[in-house]
Design a protein around this motif. Structure first.
Motif, PDB file in Angstrom:
ATOM      1  N   GLY A 148      23.244 -47.922 -17.653  1.00 55.25           N
ATOM      2  CA  GLY A 148      22.042 -47.937 -18.483  1.00 55.25           C
ATOM      3  C   GLY A 148      20.947 -47.028 -17.973  1.00 55.25           C
ATOM      4  N   VAL A 149      21.267 -46.184 -16.994  1.00 55.19           N
ATOM      5  CA  VAL A 149      20.291 -45.251 -16.443  1.00 55.19           C
ATOM      6  C   VAL A 149      20.241 -44.001 -17.319  1.00 55.19           C
ATOM      7  CG1 VAL A 149      19.731 -43.790 -14.459  1.00 55.19           C
ATOM      8  CG2 VAL A 149      20.634 -46.097 -14.100  1.00 55.19           C
ATOM      9  N   ARG A 150      19.066 -43.540 -17.608  1.00 54.21           N
ATOM     10  CA  ARG A 150      18.897 -42.324 -18.409  1.00 54.21           C
ATOM     11  C   ARG A 150      19.122 -41.113 -17.508  1.00 54.21           C
ATOM     12  NH1 ARG A 150      12.914 -43.091 -20.441  1.00 54.21           N
ATOM     13  NH2 ARG A 150      12.769 -43.509 -18.192  1.00 54.21           N
ATOM     14  N   ALA A 151      20.312 -40.530 -17.607  1.00 49.57           N
ATOM     15  CA  ALA A 151      20.689 -39.427 -16.725  1.00 49.57           C
ATOM     16  C   ALA A 151      20.848 -38.140 -17.527  1.00 49.57           C
ATOM     17  CB  ALA A 151      21.991 -39.749 -15.997  1.00 49.57           C
ATOM     18  N   VAL A 152      20.390 -37.030 -16.951  1.00 43.78           N
ATOM     19  CA  VAL A 152      20.473 -35.717 -17.591  1.00 43.78           C
ATOM     20  C   VAL A 152      21.030 -34.718 -16.582  1.00 43.78           C
ATOM     21  CG1 VAL A 152      19.160 -33.796 -18.607  1.00 43.78           C
ATOM     22  CG2 VAL A 152      18.569 -36.168 -19.173  1.00 43.78           C
ATOM     23  N   VAL A 153      21.971 -33.901 -17.038  1.00 41.98           N
ATOM     24  CA  VAL A 153      22.522 -32.810 -16.236  1.00 41.98           C
ATOM     25  C   VAL A 153      21.974 -31.499 -16.790  1.00 41.98           C
ATOM     26  CG1 VAL A 153      24.612 -31.618 -15.479  1.00 41.98           C
ATOM     27  CG2 VAL A 153      24.626 -34.109 -15.763  1.00 41.98           C
ATOM     28  N   ALA A 154      21.386 -30.674 -15.921  1.00 40.08           N
ATOM     29  CA  ALA A 154      20.803 -29.399 -16.346  1.00 40.08           C
ATOM     30  C   ALA A 154      21.431 -28.265 -15.549  1.00 40.08           C
ATOM     31  CB  ALA A 154      19.287 -29.405 -16.152  1.00 40.08           C
ATOM     32  N   ALA A 155      21.834 -27.199 -16.231  1.00 38.23           N
ATOM     33  CA  ALA A 155      22.406 -26.011 -15.595  1.00 38.23           C
ATOM     34  C   ALA A 155      21.434 -24.850 -15.711  1.00 38.23           C
ATOM     35  CB  ALA A 155      23.750 -25.653 -16.230  1.00 38.23           C
ATOM     36  N   HIS A 156      21.636 -23.848 -14.867  1.00 41.70           N
ATOM     37  CA  HIS A 156      20.723 -22.697 -14.848  1.00 41.70           C
ATOM     38  C   HIS A 156      20.820 -21.884 -16.131  1.00 41.70           C
ATOM     39  CE1 HIS A 156      18.587 -19.157 -13.476  1.00 41.70           C
ATOM     40  NE2 HIS A 156      19.656 -18.410 -13.653  1.00 41.70           N
ATOM     41  N   ASP A 178      23.472 -25.448 -10.069  1.00 37.01           N
ATOM     42  CA  ASP A 178      23.076 -24.059  -9.772  1.00 37.01           C
ATOM     43  C   ASP A 178      21.693 -24.018  -9.137  1.00 37.01           C
ATOM     44  OD1 ASP A 178      25.428 -23.318 -11.267  1.00 37.01           O
ATOM     45  OD2 ASP A 178      24.236 -23.556 -13.091  1.00 37.01           O
ATOM     46  N   ALA A 179      21.402 -25.007  -8.285  1.00 33.83           N
ATOM     47  CA  ALA A 179      20.067 -25.130  -7.697  1.00 33.83           C
ATOM     48  C   ALA A 179      19.635 -23.913  -6.872  1.00 33.83           C
ATOM     49  CB  ALA A 179      19.983 -26.396  -6.851  1.00 33.83           C
ATOM     50  N   PRO A 180      20.540 -23.137  -6.256  1.00 33.02           N
ATOM     51  CA  PRO A 180      20.062 -21.942  -5.555  1.00 33.02           C
ATOM     52  C   PRO A 180      19.321 -20.961  -6.454  1.00 33.02           C
ATOM     53  CG  PRO A 180      22.280 -22.469  -4.821  1.00 33.02           C
ATOM     54  CD  PRO A 180      21.979 -23.372  -5.988  1.00 33.02           C
ATOM     55  N   GLN A 181      19.499 -21.067  -7.773  1.00 31.63           N
ATOM     56  CA  GLN A 181      18.819 -20.158  -8.695  1.00 31.63           C
ATOM     57  C   GLN A 181      17.413 -20.628  -9.056  1.00 31.63           C
ATOM     58  OE1 GLN A 181      20.416 -17.310  -9.131  1.00 31.63           O
ATOM     59  NE2 GLN A 181      21.933 -18.328  -7.836  1.00 31.63           N
ATOM     60  N   LEU A 182      16.970 -21.753  -8.526  1.00 31.62           N
ATOM     61  CA  LEU A 182      15.624 -22.243  -8.816  1.00 31.62           C
ATOM     62  C   LEU A 182      14.601 -21.488  -7.983  1.00 31.62           C
ATOM     63  CD1 LEU A 182      15.999 -26.147  -8.897  1.00 31.62           C
ATOM     64  CD2 LEU A 182      15.619 -24.619 -10.839  1.00 31.62           C
ATOM     65  N   ASP A 183      13.660 -20.819  -8.637  1.00 32.94           N
ATOM     66  CA  ASP A 183      12.535 -20.246  -7.909  1.00 32.94           C
ATOM     67  C   ASP A 183      11.472 -21.321  -7.738  1.00 32.94           C
ATOM     68  OD1 ASP A 183      10.337 -19.892 -10.139  1.00 32.94           O
ATOM     69  OD2 ASP A 183      12.207 -19.168 -11.017  1.00 32.94           O
ATOM     70  N   VAL A 184      10.467 -21.037  -6.944  1.00 29.72           N
ATOM     71  CA  VAL A 184       9.513 -22.073  -6.565  1.00 29.72           C
ATOM     72  C   VAL A 184       8.688 -22.556  -7.765  1.00 29.72           C
ATOM     73  CG1 VAL A 184       7.693 -20.448  -5.892  1.00 29.72           C
ATOM     74  CG2 VAL A 184       7.780 -22.699  -4.837  1.00 29.72           C
ATOM     75  N   PRO A 219       9.067 -38.571 -13.763  1.00 26.77           N
ATOM     76  CA  PRO A 219       8.254 -39.789 -13.653  1.00 26.77           C
ATOM     77  C   PRO A 219       8.440 -40.437 -12.294  1.00 26.77           C
ATOM     78  CG  PRO A 219      10.198 -40.200 -14.987  1.00 26.77           C
ATOM     79  CD  PRO A 219      10.183 -38.727 -14.714  1.00 26.77           C
ATOM     80  N   ASP A 220       7.451 -41.214 -11.864  1.00 26.93           N
ATOM     81  CA  ASP A 220       7.541 -41.937 -10.597  1.00 26.93           C
ATOM     82  C   ASP A 220       8.701 -42.916 -10.639  1.00 26.93           C
ATOM     83  OD1 ASP A 220       5.268 -40.652  -9.610  1.00 26.93           O
ATOM     84  OD2 ASP A 220       3.964 -42.083 -10.633  1.00 26.93           O
ATOM     85  N   GLY A 221       9.427 -42.985  -9.528  1.00 22.08           N
ATOM     86  CA  GLY A 221      10.577 -43.868  -9.449  1.00 22.08           C
ATOM     87  C   GLY A 221      11.866 -43.231  -9.900  1.00 22.08           C
ATOM     88  N   SER A 222      11.799 -42.013 -10.451  1.00 20.98           N
ATOM     89  CA  SER A 222      13.020 -41.333 -10.881  1.00 20.98           C
ATOM     90  C   SER A 222      13.696 -40.689  -9.673  1.00 20.98           C
ATOM     91  CB  SER A 222      12.705 -40.283 -11.941  1.00 20.98           C
ATOM     92  OG  SER A 222      11.824 -39.303 -11.423  1.00 20.98           O
ATOM     93  N   ARG A 223      14.904 -40.180  -9.891  1.00 22.92           N
ATOM     94  CA  ARG A 223      15.682 -39.578  -8.817  1.00 22.92           C
ATOM     95  C   ARG A 223      16.116 -38.183  -9.222  1.00 22.92           C
ATOM     96  NH1 ARG A 223      17.105 -43.916  -5.360  1.00 22.92           N
ATOM     97  NH2 ARG A 223      16.312 -45.840  -6.290  1.00 22.92           N
ATOM     98  N   LEU A 224      16.246 -37.318  -8.205  1.00 20.82           N
ATOM     99  CA  LEU A 224      16.589 -35.920  -8.438  1.00 20.82           C
ATOM    100  C   LEU A 224      17.742 -35.523  -7.533  1.00 20.82           C
ATOM    101  CD1 LEU A 224      16.000 -33.053  -9.621  1.00 20.82           C
ATOM    102  CD2 LEU A 224      14.361 -32.748  -7.741  1.00 20.82           C
ATOM    103  N   VAL A 225      18.766 -34.930  -8.127  1.00 22.82           N
ATOM    104  CA  VAL A 225      19.885 -34.358  -7.374  1.00 22.82           C
ATOM    105  C   VAL A 225      19.887 -32.855  -7.622  1.00 22.82           C
ATOM    106  CG1 VAL A 225      22.391 -34.276  -7.073  1.00 22.82           C
ATOM    107  CG2 VAL A 225      21.254 -36.461  -7.534  1.00 22.82           C
ATOM    108  N   LEU A 226      19.832 -32.082  -6.544  1.00 26.36           N
ATOM    109  CA  LEU A 226      19.932 -30.631  -6.627  1.00 26.36           C
ATOM    110  C   LEU A 226      21.294 -30.232  -6.092  1.00 26.36           C
ATOM    111  CD1 LEU A 226      16.399 -29.562  -5.313  1.00 26.36           C
ATOM    112  CD2 LEU A 226      17.148 -29.800  -7.683  1.00 26.36           C
ATOM    113  N   GLY A 227      22.093 -29.603  -6.932  1.00 32.31           N
ATOM    114  CA  GLY A 227      23.440 -29.241  -6.529  1.00 32.31           C
ATOM    115  C   GLY A 227      23.711 -27.765  -6.699  1.00 32.31           C
TER     116      GLY A 227
END
Length: 782
Positions: free
Chosen positions: A442-450, A494-500, A511-519
């Motif tokens: 039931g967690v609202r999860a989103v996958v984002a690519a570069h 594709d997190a290496p492609q993220l600029d600052v 939002p506060d309490g959310s989680r982030l995975v950089l892969g």
């Protein structure tokens, strides 16, 4: 290195452009500007040689992203107030800052709200630390107990202009700015008077605003804020306008040059430069007193100054020779920079009880643009907030039911708000499995690519989006009433492609309490824009790091794995998965490349030309993307190029913003512009943007290809390309083909040398010390 080899056995070096491809896909070529006037054409990638201090590097489209920063900072500074009121305002602001930091010192339970966010004070912090007066409105009472993130969410939502939008930048806002025709006409008159091409008028007005003509008359060197303009061209313009009043030591020239150097450094991936390096380059441009020039640029607010690890941000002296400080600062003691590594500082005193002799050499003084300073500090604050997010036991069942490869990642996410995941193409299945497990709970999860290519390579059940689409609101769950992403877990591939700046917009929107995975794969080229977010976080070790044990399969996977550790292995390729095509010169390299794409690869693998990607080191030269694309077009889709050099059916690479490349095909053209089909999405590129933003796309640079893969890849390495090669470049280029890799090889021993001896080109950034200092108290016992 021996692989399955083609029948052509000729070996020798060839001729080609050797400019090392710069990490700003979406910027310009860095070919030397010819003639007295700046080149108004900007390309969709940057090929530069050397670092940011090389006086012959050229800025361009990506440089537009930084254009006007110094001018606007200086011109918008308020008048200096009385000393007593100013000091009182600074003291009050520092108390607020320390209170904010104290409120955020403890752990944050999952799902709870923070009491505030430091991002809304960053502008005031910058004013205090640079010695400028403080805006009293920033010291007023808080509107509510909940975090006020309207500014952050507005910034994150700024790019929402359609499916082709990308993370916002100064270049994007400048190009979107509507300037009255009378303002453009006034700029045109000033340019003509100064001997500059009047064709620059629209670009100058977009960068400098409606007062551009007045700004240029007051400070002709503000022309350097326009992409493609070089210092010698700005000097000629200034001499024509100012006459005898113009000289190399003019303070206006010095401030503009410092800003220009930092903007060009950002094209190289740096978010800051050492002050000593800047002074050295200023001397090359005949600035008579580089030290004073840097001091003046700091005093004018054109740049900010930092020293990593300094304990006292106000008063004292810089170890690099910036003695004294600004007016009244010697009376102002502050601890505002004590826990923020790299904060704008005025000294580097040892802590109480510390032995100065044991402190070691002082950290170098850094100079940076406000734009990147704000982004890095906001990103560091947001990441620290995520790190403090507490565990959630509800994930235990999902971890137990998940495949072994994904279980470790799931357990890490269950206990921490920020997790890093490393691995190659095959390892992408693990974060996708994590998203599936989260949704089952039931967690609202989103996958984002570069890129769109990276999104489309994932299984349809992943429900993936692009980073640009997520930020623009054209993809994904949208935003809640507070302007935050309506999600609980965000997985960015594709997190290496993220600029600052892009990373900061993402984190500001969580939002506060959310989680982030950089892969992502740490072996590929870093981001096209400034910063090295993924690498800095890996080095900081402030959160769990899960390394995938799933290797990429086949001969290509084996070859690339060896390159990643600095070894160019011989691999068995019985099915000709890897083929080497030796060539003598650039002309033969182009010929063999066309032959491979049009005949050999389709015949051997059933992969048509549209699914084979050519990758080379740079745009220019006899075997760069221009030459390769011209030959490929002649063979694959000949035509007169009646739409600005393009014909229906041409394969193109469209760069809507620096660092983002969309592939597609030309459909038609009309009065509105060039009509493209980009992965099923209709895109119209305005006529005035076509030359700068659209190229033929049969051949790309490795930076443009990062984050994308195709069934087959042909990597072209003519002789002079040797200087542009490095281990990350070879790793990235060789790993773009899923089923087949052909290497058109004319660099002889330069290829193994690059793999074994030429690692990443370092970037100067501040993210790592910033986040380490923010989290240091939490890491101390008790």
């Amino acid at each position: 290195m021996e692989h399955a080899v083609s029948t052509d056995r000729d070996t020798a070096a060839g001729a080609a452009e050797t400019a090392a491809e710069h990490a700003t896909a979406g910027g310009p070529d860095a070919e030397a500007a010819a003639g007295p006037a700046p080149d108004t054409h900007t390309d969709t990638d940057t090929d530069t040689v050397g670092g940011a201090d090389a006086p012959d590097a050229e800025t361009g489209e990506a440089g537009e992203a930084q254009g006007g920063t110094a001018e606007s900072t200086a011109s918008e500074a308020p008048e200096v107030s009385e000393a007593a009121a100013e000091l009182a305002a600074q003291r009050e602001l520092r108390e607020r800052i320390e209170q904010r930091k104290a409120e955020k010192a403890g752990p944050i339970a999952a799902g709870t709200k923070l009491s505030g966010q430091a991002a809304d004070l960053l502008a005031a912090v910058r004013a205090v630390e640079s010695g400028a007066p403080v805006d009293r409105s920033l010291l007023g009472p808080r509107a509510s107990a909940a975090p006020d993130r309207s500014q952050a969410s507005a910034r994150a939502a700024e790019p929402a202009s359609g499916p082709s939008s990308a993370p916002s930048s100064a270049s994007a806002s400048a190009s979107a700015r509507t300037v009255p025709e009378e303002a453009v006409s006034a700029v045109r008159a000033v340019l003509v008077e100064g001997g500059a091409p009047e064709a620059l008028a629209g670009q100058v007005a977009a960068v400098l605003g409606e007062r551009a003509a007045e700004v240029l008359r007051e400070d002709p060197w503000q022309l350097l804020a326009v992409p493609g303009v070089r210092p010698e061209q700005a000097d000629g313009f200034a001499r024509a306008l100012l006459g005898a009043a113009c000289g190399p030591g003019d303070e206006r020239r010095a401030a503009a040059l410092v800003g220009w150097l930092l903007e060009r450094a950002a094209l190289q991936g740096h978010t800051a430069l050492e002050a000593a390096s800047v002074r050295g380059t200023l001397a090359e441009y005949a600035v008579p007193d580089p030290h004073e020039a840097v001091r003046h640029a700091i005093a004018e607010g054109a740049v900010l100054v930092f020293q990593e690890g300094a304990e006292d941000s106000f008063g004292g002296e810089f170890e690099d020779g910036f003695e004294g400080g600004f007016e009244d600062e010697s009376e102002t003691g502050s601890e505002g920079g004590a826990d923020r590594g790299g904060e704008a500082v005025r000294g580097d005193e040892p802590a109480d009880g510390a032995d100065p002799a044991e402190a070691g050499p002082p950290a170098p003084v850094l100079l940076g643009l406000d734009r990147y300073a704000l982004a890095e500090e906001s990103l560091a604050d947001g990441l620290a907030r995520l790190v403090k997010t507490g565990p959630d036991d509800s994930w235990d069942e999902a971890a137990a039911a998940a495949p072994r490869a994904a279980a470790e990642l799931i357990r890490a996410v269950a206990g921490h708000g920020l997790v890093l995941h490393t691995g190659g193409e095959a390892a992408r299945a693990e974060p996708v499995a994590l998203a599936g497990a989260a949704r089952a709970l039931g967690v609202r999860a989103v996958v984002a690519a570069h890129s769109e290519n990276g999104r489309d390579r994932l299984d349809a059940t992943a429900g993936a989006v692009t980073v640009a689409g997520l930020l623009a609101g054209t993809e994904g769950p949208g935003r809640d009433a507070d302007g935050m992403f309506a999600l609980d877990l965000l997985i960015v591939l594709d997190a290496p492609q993220l600029d600052v700046e892009t990373a900061a917009m993402i984190v500001e929107s969580l939002p506060d309490g959310s989680r982030l995975v950089l892969g992502g794969d740490p072996g590929v080229l870093w981001s096209a824009g400034a910063g090295r977010v993924f690498a800095d976080l890996l080095a900081a070790r402030v959160c769990p790091q899960v390394a995938s044990r799933t290797p990429d399969p086949g001969p290509i996977g084996e070859l690339v794995s060896g390159i990643g550790i600095g070894e160019l292995h011989q691999v068995e390729a019985p099915g000709k998965e890897v083929v080497i095509v030796p060539v003598r010169d650039a002309g033969e390299a182009v010929h063999r490349t066309v032959q491979l794409v049009a005949e050999s690869v389709p015949r051997a693998f059933g992969v048509d030309a549209g699914q084979t990607q050519v990758i080379t080191v740079g745009h220019g030269g006899s075997a760069g993307t221009r030459a390769l694309n011209a030959s490929l077009k002649q063979r694959l889709n000949p035509g007169p190029g009646r739409f600005g050099g393009f014909d229906p059916g041409d394969r193109i690479a469209y760069v809507p913003s620096p660092g983002r490349t969309l592939q597609g095909d030309v459909v038609s053209a009309d009065a509105d512009g060039l009509r493209l089909d980009c992965a099923g999405t209709a895109v119209v590129v305005p006529r005035e943007r076509v030359e700068a933003a659209v190229r033929h796309g049969w051949a790309l640079t490795a930076h443009q290809a990062a984050g994308m893969r195709w069934p087959a890849a042909v990597v072209v390495l003519p002789g002079d390309a040797a200087r542009g090669l490095s281990r990350p470049w070879v790793y990235t280029a060789f790993s773009r083909g899923d089923r087949h890799l052909s290497v058109v090889h004319g660099v002889d021993q330069a290829l193994p040398h690059a793999v074994t001896d030429v690692p990443f080109q370092e970037r100067t950034t501040r993210l790592r010390p910033l986040i380490e200092s923010l989290l240091a108290p939490a890491a101390q016992p008790g």
